[in-house]
Scaffold this active site. Structure first.
Site, PDB file in Angstrom:
ATOM      1  N   ARG A 163       0.828  -1.217   0.000  1.00  7.96           N
ATOM      2  CA  ARG A 163       0.000   0.000   0.000  1.00  7.96           C
ATOM      3  C   ARG A 163       0.860   1.265   0.000  1.00  7.96           C
ATOM      4  NH1 ARG A 163      -3.147  -3.597   3.657  1.00  7.96           N
ATOM      5  NH2 ARG A 163      -1.309  -3.296   4.928  1.00  7.96           N
ATOM      6  N   SER A 183       9.870  -6.694  -4.397  1.00 11.16           N
ATOM      7  CA  SER A 183       8.868  -7.051  -3.403  1.00 11.16           C
ATOM      8  C   SER A 183       8.772  -8.562  -3.358  1.00 11.16           C
ATOM      9  CB  SER A 183       7.528  -6.417  -3.791  1.00 11.16           C
ATOM     10  OG  SER A 183       6.730  -6.217  -2.651  1.00 11.16           O
ATOM     11  N   ARG A 184       7.970  -9.079  -2.428  1.00  8.28           N
ATOM     12  CA  ARG A 184       7.853 -10.536  -2.351  1.00  8.28           C
ATOM     13  C   ARG A 184       7.268 -11.090  -3.630  1.00  8.28           C
ATOM     14  NH1 ARG A 184       5.880 -12.629   3.386  1.00  8.28           N
ATOM     15  NH2 ARG A 184       3.940 -11.681   2.727  1.00  8.28           N
ATOM     16  N   THR A 244      11.060   4.615   6.109  1.00 12.28           N
ATOM     17  CA  THR A 244       9.883   4.947   6.926  1.00 12.28           C
ATOM     18  C   THR A 244       9.159   3.652   7.311  1.00 12.28           C
ATOM     19  OG1 THR A 244       8.506   5.212   4.955  1.00 12.28           O
ATOM     20  CG2 THR A 244       9.509   7.218   5.849  1.00 12.28           C
ATOM     21  N   ARG A 246      10.561   0.148   9.247  1.00 10.67           N
ATOM     22  CA  ARG A 246      10.977  -0.159  10.610  1.00 10.67           C
ATOM     23  C   ARG A 246      12.509  -0.096  10.644  1.00 10.67           C
ATOM     24  NH1 ARG A 246       6.599   0.766  11.941  1.00 10.67           N
ATOM     25  NH2 ARG A 246       5.070  -0.505  13.050  1.00 10.67           N
ATOM     26  N   GLU A 275      14.136   3.199  19.619  1.00  5.69           N
ATOM     27  CA  GLU A 275      13.340   4.426  19.640  1.00  5.69           C
ATOM     28  C   GLU A 275      12.916   4.732  21.070  1.00  5.69           C
ATOM     29  OE1 GLU A 275      10.129   3.958  16.820  1.00  5.69           O
ATOM     30  OE2 GLU A 275      11.495   3.804  15.125  1.00  5.69           O
ATOM     31  N   HIS A 294       9.711   9.025  14.150  1.00 12.15           N
ATOM     32  CA  HIS A 294       8.636   8.056  13.843  1.00 12.15           C
ATOM     33  C   HIS A 294       7.277   8.764  13.712  1.00 12.15           C
ATOM     34  CE1 HIS A 294       7.538   3.531  14.137  1.00 12.15           C
ATOM     35  NE2 HIS A 294       6.700   4.184  13.333  1.00 12.15           N
ATOM     36  N   ILE A 295       7.184   9.639  12.731  1.00 15.19           N
ATOM     37  CA  ILE A 295       5.956  10.435  12.534  1.00 15.19           C
ATOM     38  C   ILE A 295       5.270  10.146  11.194  1.00 15.19           C
ATOM     39  CG2 ILE A 295       6.569  12.340  14.100  1.00 15.19           C
ATOM     40  CD1 ILE A 295       7.521  13.899  11.541  1.00 15.19           C
ATOM     41  N   GLY A 296       5.555   8.970  10.620  1.00 15.40           N
ATOM     42  CA  GLY A 296       4.971   8.623   9.313  1.00 15.40           C
ATOM     43  C   GLY A 296       3.476   8.874   9.225  1.00 15.40           C
TER      44      GLY A 296
HETATM   45  P1  NAP Z   1       1.692  -3.676   3.044  1.00 21.71           P
HETATM   46  O1  NAP Z   1       0.611  -3.132   2.183  1.00 21.71           O
HETATM   47  O2  NAP Z   1       1.532  -5.018   3.656  1.00 21.71           O
HETATM   48  O3  NAP Z   1       3.059  -3.622   2.210  1.00 21.71           O
HETATM   49  C1  NAP Z   1       4.227  -4.266   2.564  1.00 21.71           C
HETATM   50  C2  NAP Z   1       4.870  -4.836   1.306  1.00 21.71           C
HETATM   51  O4  NAP Z   1       6.130  -5.441   1.645  1.00 21.71           O
HETATM   52  C3  NAP Z   1       4.027  -5.927   0.637  1.00 21.71           C
HETATM   53  O5  NAP Z   1       4.038  -5.716  -0.747  1.00 21.71           O
HETATM   54  C4  NAP Z   1       4.766  -7.197   1.022  1.00 21.71           C
HETATM   55  O6  NAP Z   1       4.573  -8.256   0.124  1.00 21.71           O
HETATM   56  C5  NAP Z   1       6.194  -6.714   0.991  1.00 21.71           C
HETATM   57  N1  NAP Z   1       7.081  -7.640   1.706  1.00 21.71           N
HETATM   58  C6  NAP Z   1       6.821  -8.373   2.831  1.00 21.71           C
HETATM   59  N2  NAP Z   1       7.873  -9.130   3.144  1.00 21.71           N
HETATM   60  C7  NAP Z   1       8.811  -8.899   2.206  1.00 21.71           C
HETATM   61  C8  NAP Z   1      10.114  -9.410   1.960  1.00 21.71           C
HETATM   62  N3  NAP Z   1      10.639 -10.329   2.796  1.00 21.71           N
HETATM   63  N4  NAP Z   1      10.777  -8.967   0.905  1.00 21.71           N
HETATM   64  C9  NAP Z   1      10.251  -8.053   0.064  1.00 21.71           C
HETATM   65  N5  NAP Z   1       9.015  -7.538   0.228  1.00 21.71           N
HETATM   66  C10 NAP Z   1       8.317  -7.942   1.280  1.00 21.71           C
HETATM   67  O7  NAP Z   1       1.981  -2.683   4.268  1.00 21.71           O
HETATM   68  P2  NAP Z   1       1.891  -1.081   4.272  1.00 21.71           P
HETATM   69  O8  NAP Z   1       0.568  -0.658   4.749  1.00 21.71           O
HETATM   70  O9  NAP Z   1       2.400  -0.564   2.980  1.00 21.71           O
HETATM   71  O10 NAP Z   1       2.948  -0.787   5.453  1.00 21.71           O
HETATM   72  C11 NAP Z   1       4.294  -1.202   5.334  1.00 21.71           C
HETATM   73  C12 NAP Z   1       5.060  -1.008   6.630  1.00 21.71           C
HETATM   74  O11 NAP Z   1       5.325   0.380   6.847  1.00 21.71           O
HETATM   75  C13 NAP Z   1       4.320  -1.431   7.909  1.00 21.71           C
HETATM   76  O12 NAP Z   1       4.442  -2.800   8.152  1.00 21.71           O
HETATM   77  C14 NAP Z   1       4.978  -0.597   8.987  1.00 21.71           C
HETATM   78  O13 NAP Z   1       6.036  -1.320   9.586  1.00 21.71           O
HETATM   79  C15 NAP Z   1       5.539   0.595   8.224  1.00 21.71           C
HETATM   80  N6  NAP Z   1       4.856   1.870   8.591  1.00 21.71           N
HETATM   81  C16 NAP Z   1       5.570   2.858   9.190  1.00 21.71           C
HETATM   82  C17 NAP Z   1       4.961   4.066   9.479  1.00 21.71           C
HETATM   83  C18 NAP Z   1       5.725   5.183  10.136  1.00 21.71           C
HETATM   84  O14 NAP Z   1       5.167   5.851  10.988  1.00 21.71           O
HETATM   85  N7  NAP Z   1       6.951   5.430   9.765  1.00 21.71           N
HETATM   86  C19 NAP Z   1       3.613   4.251   9.182  1.00 21.71           C
HETATM   87  C20 NAP Z   1       2.909   3.237   8.569  1.00 21.71           C
HETATM   88  C21 NAP Z   1       3.553   2.036   8.272  1.00 21.71           C
HETATM   89  P3  NAP Z   1       3.286  -9.243   0.304  1.00 21.71           P
HETATM   90  O15 NAP Z   1       2.140  -8.456  -0.222  1.00 21.71           O
HETATM   91  O16 NAP Z   1       3.625 -10.431  -0.489  1.00 21.71           O
HETATM   92  O17 NAP Z   1       3.183  -9.529   1.777  1.00 21.71           O
HETATM   93  C1  GLV Z   2       3.480   2.883  12.310  1.00 21.54           C
HETATM   94  O1  GLV Z   2       4.668   2.768  12.351  1.00 21.54           O
HETATM   95  C2  GLV Z   2       2.607   1.858  11.835  1.00 21.54           C
HETATM   96  O2  GLV Z   2       3.056   0.731  11.615  1.00 21.54           O
HETATM   97  O3  GLV Z   2       1.417   2.173  11.684  1.00 21.54           O
END
Ligand code: NAP
Ligand code: GLV
Ligand code: GLV
Length: 348
Positions: A163, A183-184, A244, A246, A275, A294-296
């Protein structure tokens, strides 16, 4: 104690009206301090709790779940849930929910803000003006003052095209960047087309070709330290890395070395292995970094919508429905949604 409603312990204050809505279905207790509840407190609350609303700072592990006989649902206020042992929760019939989607745009916006900040040296420029250096510089405009990198025609490598990764790609296309990704799974061709012909490559190719690398995977055993010395050495010396996702997806010690020894040009980071980043941390000594706490998802829009989604998940569960953003659907094979002993109360 006889309770008329299930008891939910919410580990921090949440914005908006979500907690009020929860009050119709739950007896709600909120931890109102800035620091997280200490481990002993969390364990003590969990012993009584029918439900928990948690943050990424609260560890929900075997120890906690084994001491929480009534616990049926853990509603995480975040999309990432690496603080929760989901496999164990499933085994114990505990529902786990998260808040996907509602924070995608805010996190993608922050990613672009960090990318632009490191490329155009915004923090250095701000300090230059703020500290009076500009007034002492001798002129208001100089051809060589604070030169950075243009985005048009540059290659952005996205690791984890989910996403947020896709939302970042859409934004970067507006800046004229070329998108490659690892990506996976590969996206369907029509999706790649929609993302400006985004090209699926290996991790090594991505690191070798990119002018900017941006990380958007969850933290899992497979992604922990995915970027270490070897990977950083594959990057161009002119390239930047943005994280942004982990902190632990990157080996911090290797990154510090790469930045000090200029294997890469710079890093913009919103997340860290530890953190808050402790005082005296080597990253704080570097000039070629932009750092955020950590303000994503830190916008009123996202944080309110996340609270609403936590409430929706908990309310759905209390009504005996499958929560809308359930992380562990296999739990349905172990236990039906709902708090059996409170059903009568709820149906009154
Ligand atoms: P998402 O839609 O699940 O996207 C994660 C992507 O990473 C998916 O396409 C997934 O593939 C892929 N992936 C998983 N394992 C992998 C691997 N070993 N190698 C390569 N690609 C891999 O999640 P999202 O909503 O985009 O969020 C992603 C991450 O951002 C969260 O898990 C969170 O840790 C982080 N985040 C941080 C903040 C912040 O405040 N900085 C805010 C929001 C999120 P699959 O579809 O095959 O699983
Ligand atoms: C923030 O880091 C989240 O995973 O929503
Ligand atoms: C800069 O301000 C310019 O006009 O090029």
């Amino acid at each position: 104690m006889v309770r008329r409603k299930p008891y939910v312990f919410v580990t921090r204050e949440l914005p908006g009206k979500a907690l009020e809505r929860l009050g119709e279905y739950y007896e709600v207790e909120v931890w109102r301090k800035i620091p997280p509840p200490p481990r002993e407190v969390l364990l003590e609350k969990a012993r009584e709790a029918d439900a928990l609303a948690t943050l990424l700072t609260d560890k929900v592990d075997k120890e906690l779940m084994d001491q929480a006989p009534r616990l049926r649902i853990v509603a995480q206020y975040a999309v990432g849930y690496d603080n929760i042992d989901v496999a164990y929760a499933t085994q114990k019939g505990i529902y786990v929910t998260n808040t996907p989607g509602v924070l995608t745009d805010s996190t993608a916006d922050l990613t672009m803000a960090l990318l632009l900040a490191i490329a155009r040296r915004i923090i250095e420029a701000h300090e230059f003006v703020k500290k009076g250096e500009w007034s002492r510089y001798g002129t208001g405009w100089h051809p060589m003052l604070l030169l950075g990198t243009e985005l048009r025609g540059k290659t952005l490598g996205i690791i984890g095209m989910g996403r947020i990764g896709q939302a970042v790609a859409r934004r970067a296309l507006g800046f004229g960047m070329r998108i490659i990704y690892y990506s996976r799974k590969r996206l369907p061709p029509e999706k790649e087309e929609e993302l400006g012909g985004a090209k699926y490559v290996s991790l090594e190719e991505l690191l070798r070709q990119s002018d900017f690398v941006s990380i958007h995977t969850p933290l899992t055993p497979q992604t922990r330290y995915m970027i270490g010395e070897k990977e950083l050495k594959m990057m161009k010396p002119t390239a930047y890395i943005i994280n942004t996702a982990r902190g632990a997806v990157i080996d911090t010690n290797a990154l510090v070395k790469a930045l000090k020894e200029k294997w890469i040009a710079g890093a913009a980071l919103d997340v860290f292995e530890q953190e808050p980043l402790p005082e005296g941390h080597p990253l704080l000594e570097l000039d070629n970094v932009v750092l955020a706490p950590h303000i994503g998802s830190a916008t009123w829009e996202a944080r309110t919508a996340m609270a609403d989604l936590v409430a929706e998940n908990l309310i759905a569960f209390a009504q005996g429905r499958v929560p809308p953003t359930l992380v562990n659907p296999d739990v349905l094979k172990v236990r039906k949604p709902g708090f059996e002993e409170y059903r009568e109360d709820l149906e009154e």
